[in-house]
Each structure stands twice: as structure tokens, then as C-alpha cells.
Design a protein around this motif. Structure first.
Motif, PDB file in Angstrom:
ATOM      1  N   LEU A   8      -8.571  -2.914   2.343  1.00 29.58           N
ATOM      2  CA  LEU A   8      -7.892  -3.123   3.625  1.00 29.58           C
ATOM      3  C   LEU A   8      -8.913  -3.378   4.733  1.00 29.58           C
ATOM      4  O   LEU A   8      -8.705  -4.213   5.619  1.00 29.58           O
ATOM      5  CB  LEU A   8      -7.018  -1.920   3.970  1.00 29.58           C
ATOM      6  N   GLU A  56       2.045   6.553   8.637  1.00 30.13           N
ATOM      7  CA  GLU A  56       2.753   6.235   7.390  1.00 30.13           C
ATOM      8  C   GLU A  56       2.413   7.240   6.287  1.00 30.13           C
ATOM      9  O   GLU A  56       3.291   7.656   5.515  1.00 30.13           O
ATOM     10  CB  GLU A  56       2.400   4.820   6.937  1.00 30.13           C
ATOM     11  N   TYR A 102       0.323   4.397  -2.554  1.00 32.23           N
ATOM     12  CA  TYR A 102      -0.008   5.758  -2.127  1.00 32.23           C
ATOM     13  C   TYR A 102       1.107   6.741  -2.476  1.00 32.23           C
ATOM     14  O   TYR A 102       0.914   7.951  -2.378  1.00 32.23           O
ATOM     15  CB  TYR A 102      -0.305   5.792  -0.627  1.00 32.23           C
ATOM     16  N   SER A 108      -0.828  -2.120   9.337  1.00 37.31           N
ATOM     17  CA  SER A 108      -0.171  -0.964   8.723  1.00 37.31           C
ATOM     18  C   SER A 108      -0.196  -1.117   7.211  1.00 37.31           C
ATOM     19  O   SER A 108      -0.482  -2.199   6.681  1.00 37.31           O
ATOM     20  CB  SER A 108       1.282  -0.839   9.204  1.00 37.31           C
ATOM     21  N   LEU A 109       0.116  -0.038   6.519  1.00 39.78           N
ATOM     22  CA  LEU A 109       0.193  -0.098   5.056  1.00 39.78           C
ATOM     23  C   LEU A 109       1.336  -0.990   4.617  1.00 39.78           C
ATOM     24  O   LEU A 109       1.240  -1.718   3.632  1.00 39.78           O
ATOM     25  CB  LEU A 109       0.384   1.311   4.489  1.00 39.78           C
ATOM     26  N   ILE A 158      -1.563   3.784  10.129  1.00 42.41           N
ATOM     27  CA  ILE A 158      -1.843   4.208   8.754  1.00 42.41           C
ATOM     28  C   ILE A 158      -1.718   5.714   8.613  1.00 42.41           C
ATOM     29  O   ILE A 158      -1.113   6.216   7.654  1.00 42.41           O
ATOM     30  CB  ILE A 158      -3.235   3.710   8.333  1.00 42.41           C
ATOM     31  N   THR A 184       0.759  -4.810   4.449  1.00 39.82           N
ATOM     32  CA  THR A 184      -0.353  -5.208   3.588  1.00 39.82           C
ATOM     33  C   THR A 184       0.076  -5.120   2.131  1.00 39.82           C
ATOM     34  O   THR A 184       0.744  -4.172   1.736  1.00 39.82           O
ATOM     35  CB  THR A 184      -1.562  -4.280   3.811  1.00 39.82           C
ATOM     36  N   SER A 238      -7.089   7.353   7.032  1.00 36.46           N
ATOM     37  CA  SER A 238      -7.025   6.464   8.188  1.00 36.46           C
ATOM     38  C   SER A 238      -8.407   6.277   8.807  1.00 36.46           C
ATOM     39  O   SER A 238      -8.836   5.147   9.084  1.00 36.46           O
ATOM     40  CB  SER A 238      -6.057   7.031   9.227  1.00 36.46           C
ATOM     41  N   TYR A 271       0.836  -1.196   0.000  1.00 31.72           N
ATOM     42  CA  TYR A 271       0.000   0.000   0.000  1.00 31.72           C
ATOM     43  C   TYR A 271       0.875   1.253   0.000  1.00 31.72           C
ATOM     44  O   TYR A 271       0.545   2.251  -0.625  1.00 31.72           O
ATOM     45  CB  TYR A 271      -0.900   0.011   1.235  1.00 31.72           C
ATOM     46  N   ARG A 272       1.995   1.197   0.699  1.00 26.55           N
ATOM     47  CA  ARG A 272       2.875   2.358   0.772  1.00 26.55           C
ATOM     48  C   ARG A 272       3.335   2.783  -0.621  1.00 26.55           C
ATOM     49  O   ARG A 272       3.371   3.965  -0.955  1.00 26.55           O
ATOM     50  CB  ARG A 272       4.081   2.051   1.664  1.00 26.55           C
TER      51      ARG A 272
END
Length: 427
Positions: free
Chosen positions: A137, A203, A121, A155-156, A200, A159, A223, A117-118
Motif C-alpha cells: 500500500l 477501518e 485483514y 483507505s483499505l 486505515i 485498495t 496505520s 485489504y479489508r
């Protein structure tokens, strides 16, 4: 590799290629020809990707106890069909060429076509895409909580995301802090949600500070959105619902909503109140993929998966509202087959029998009945729904033999009943 004889490898698969990796070297010094360059999230341990035969694995250095525990947790989650990475091996007793001890490692298979996910994004996402990522999520977290898994580090970075049949799916990557219980208390779930909310937001704020987050994306809103989506889904899956006994079409409506959210129903628990005017529905969630086998076992009908799911939903609703609770499901299925399914099939005029196979006819009739009931806010009788379906839908179809792979539910209703675009959205 040197010193391979000292290794202790625990693995559910037999892959001799495991022995070809340089386990005698600290992970941060592995040669480039062993390393696969892929995006990864933040981790408290060193994680690197490596080529193993024809696929890629993620290797995490940690202690032997933590590696073994996470390996077993991931195997358990896989057995109950929770979306997560596949555990490959735990390797302990690593030493370098001088005999010095090295950290143990957990090896997992990299999920193809996935990204953290990080990383997602860090790109510019359209608003609807960002919303679907949030929902994915939330769905993952709900699925984990339903099976009694407390994540402990949502957390991102923990995942993974990938497209799934045009939708979005989220997968658990790191189970190190997780635990499985028979059920989770509300306090445990709320604790996991608070961890998710803080992690989240943190991050995303970190990405924003580094100029790697779209300026229109509010970390706090994202979030909070995940938590809100979780609560909506949790209520939909586990909450009870009351409605008048004359509004049984709401059972199908509830099941349809759950199906659209990606969950399947094994049975419906419906109780009539003392006054006899209210029933309560409590859906039970099961893993997907069992409907064809269950329908064939109970009725002898061989149908496609979506058809089987819809027929079983109707069978379970019938059993809950028409059959004595003492009757087992095999007898209830026989009664449903004789009093509901077969009469509908026999009601199809001879000249129309070649239009669709019986299971598809029944599936479409149920959809038609559900929409009529919703549109008229009443429980439309079966005979009325069958007559309406034959006259307004089936007569206007080409024979199935002239259509290649017709999609389930691909039919239209008269304009007087529903707007065509709205109907497509519903089916």
C-alpha cells in the motif's frame, strides 16, 4: 432489456454485452443471475459486481458528473501505468420502465485474483504477510504521488491486493476524490498521508470491534507502519545522496535498492562539488518495460529485460561520470560500448566464451564488481573486476548450452568472499 435506446454509453471498448445488463432496474434490485458474488470494501455509493461476457465488472451508481470524472481519471492513470482498476464505461440517461430517471453508473473491470485489504485483514495473517501488505500500500501511494495524483480518500476499502510474481501488489479502486497535478506539494502529500493514517486505523478498529481482526494486530501500529514505509520509500526515490568520488560503487548500490523496491531508473543526475571530491545522485523514476527497447536503440544489443536494465544503469552511470554533459546519449552510448562493454567481452578467454552470452556475462561481471566494491569499501577498477570474475566465477560454470533457462545472476562466489546464502539474497 427494456428502454435500452435511451441509454448514453461512453466506453473505450466495444462490448455489445453491455446492452444485455438490466440498466432499466435500480442496481439494488438486479436479479441474481446478473450478479457475481465477490468480496468488496465499504463504499459511500452502492457497488455491485456483475457478469459481462467472459469477465466480471464492478458497477457503481453515482451522479453523471462524478462517473465521467472518475472514468477519465482512471484512464489517465492507466496511460501512465499506475496500478488501478480498468475503466470500462460510463452509462447515463438511465430510466426505468415507467420513464423515471435512475442514477448514472461507472463500470470498471474487476481485477482478477484480487481482494480488498479489508477482506484480507479479516483473516488471520502471518506477521511477515501483514508487513508486506503494508509495504504494498505504501508503494502504491508513493507511485501515485510521484505522478502528481492526490488521492483524497486513501483507505483499505479503496485498495485491492493481489500476488504479483511472488510479491504483493496494491491497486487503486476508487478515484472519485482524486485529482492529478503536475506535481504535489509537501502539504498535499502530508494531507493525503493524514487521511490514510486516520482511515486505515478506523477501518481496522472497526474490524477489531466486530471480532474480525487478529488479536495480535494493533490497528494504530499498522496505520503508522504504512506511513513509515511510505516515508522510507519516498526518501529512497527522491532524496539526494553524497559520497566520495572514490566510492562510485555506491551509485550501483543505490540503483540496486531502487530496483528491489520495484522502481526503474531512466538516468542518473550526478554533480561534482566545487572541491571535486563529492558527487550527488538524484534518480529519476520511470515506468518499467522500456529497457530492452532503449538498449537496442542506443547500442544494438538485444538482451533480456533484467539484463538490459542492468546494462543501462551502468551506461547512465558511465555517462554521468566519464562523458561531457554536452554529449547526447547516443554518442555516450557509442563510447560506452567501445570503451566498456566490448573490452569486457573481448577479455573473456576463447575457451570460456561458450559459458554465457555476452550480455549475461557483462551483467554478472557488474554484479561481481558491485559486490567486490561493497565488500572492500572501495571503487574496484573494471579490469580488476573482470579478472576476478573470470577466475572465480566464469571458469566454474558449465557451458550455457548444457543448462536449461539459467536464471540471471545464478552463480556463486568463493567462500572467501561471501556466504552463499547471503549472496543469493543479494542477487
Amino acid at each position: 432489456m427494456t428502454g435500452s435506446g435511451s441509454l448514453n454509453i461512453t466506453s473505450a471498448i466495444v462490448d455489445p454485452a453491455l446492452l444485455d445488463l438490466p440498466w432499466n432496474l435500480p442496481l439494488d434490485t438486479w436479479p441474481d443471475d446478473s450478479i457475481a458474488t465477490l468480496p468488496k470494501g465499504i463504499s459511500r455509493h452502492l457497488v455491485r459486481f456483475a457478469h459481462l461476457g467472459g469477465y466480471v465488472v464492478a458497477i457503481k451508481e453515482t451522479s453523471a458528473d462524478i462517473a465521467r470524472r472518475e472514468y477519465e481519471l482512471l484512464r489517465t492513470l492507466q496511460r501512465i501505468d499506475v496500478p488501478c482498476v480498468e475503466p470500462v464505461a460510463v452509462i447515463t440517461n438511465r430510466t426505468d420502465d415507467d420513464g423515471n430517471g435512475l442514477d448514472s453508473v461507472l463500470v470498471t473491470r474487476h481485477l482478477k485474483f484480487s481482494l480488498p485489504y479489508r477482506a484480507l485483514y479479516s483473516q488471520t495473517l502471518r506477521p511477515d504477510t501483514a508487513t508486506r501488505l503494508v509495504d504494498a500500500l505504501a508503494v502504491l501511494l508513493v507511485r501515485l504521488h510521484i505522478v502528481g495524483f492526490f488521492w483524497g480518500d486513501v483507505s483499505l476499502s479503496n485498495t485491492l491486493f493481489r500476488r504479483d510474481a511472488g510479491a504483493f501488489a496494491a491497486y487503486l479502486v476508487d478515484a472519485e476524490t482524486g485529482s492529478i497535478y503536475e506535481t504535489l506539494s509537501d502539504g498535499q502529500r502530508e494531507h493525503d498521508l493524514e487521511i490514510a493514517r486516520v482511515n486505515i486505523a478506523g477501518e481496522l478498529l472497526d474490524l477489531a470491534a466486530g471480532g474480525r481482526l487478529d488479536e495480535d494486530t494493533d490497528p494504530i501500529d499498522v496505520s503508522n507502519g504504512i506511513i513509515a514505509a511510505y516515508r522510507t520509500l519516498w526518501t529512497e526515490l527522491t532524496g539526494s545522496q553524497s559520497f566520495a568520488s572514490t566510492e562510485r560503487w555506491r551509485i550501483a548500490e543505490r540503483v540496486e535498492r531502487l530496483n528491489e523496491l520495484g522502481f526503474d531508473i531512466e538516468e542518473l543526475a550526478i554533480k561534482t562539488d566545487d572541491g571535486g571530491s563529492q558527487v550527488r545522485i538524484q534518480p529519476k523514476v520511470v515506468d518499467a518495460g522500456h529497457h530492452q527497447r532503449r538498449l537496442l536503440r542506443l547500442t544494438g544489443l538485444d538482451a533480456e529485460e533484467n539484463q538490459a536494465r542492468r546494462l543501462l544503469n551502468d551506461l547512465d552511470a558511465y555517462r554521468s561520470t566519464h562523458v561531457d554533459g554536452e554529449v547526447d546519449e547516443e554518442l555516450a552510448a557509442h563510447e560506452w560500448l567501445a570503451t566498456v562493454f566490448e573490452p569486457v567481452v573481448r577479455a573473456i578467454p576463447r575457451e570460456l566464451k561458450g559459458k554465457l552470452e555476452p550480455a549475461e556475462v557483462f551483467h554478472q561481471m557488474l554484479e561481481h564488481r558491485w559486490f567486490l566494491s561493497q565488500n572492500e569499501s572501495r571503487d574496484v577498477p573494471l579490469a580488476e573486476a573482470v579478472s576476478s570474475y573470470i577466475d572465480t566465477v566464469l571458469r566454474h560454470r558449465r557451458d550455457e548450452a548444457t543448462v536449461i533457462d539459467p536464471p540471471t545472476g545464478a552463480f556463486t562466489l568463493p567462500i572467501a568472499i561471501v556466504d552463499e546464502d547471503d549472496w543469493r539474497d543479494r542477487v
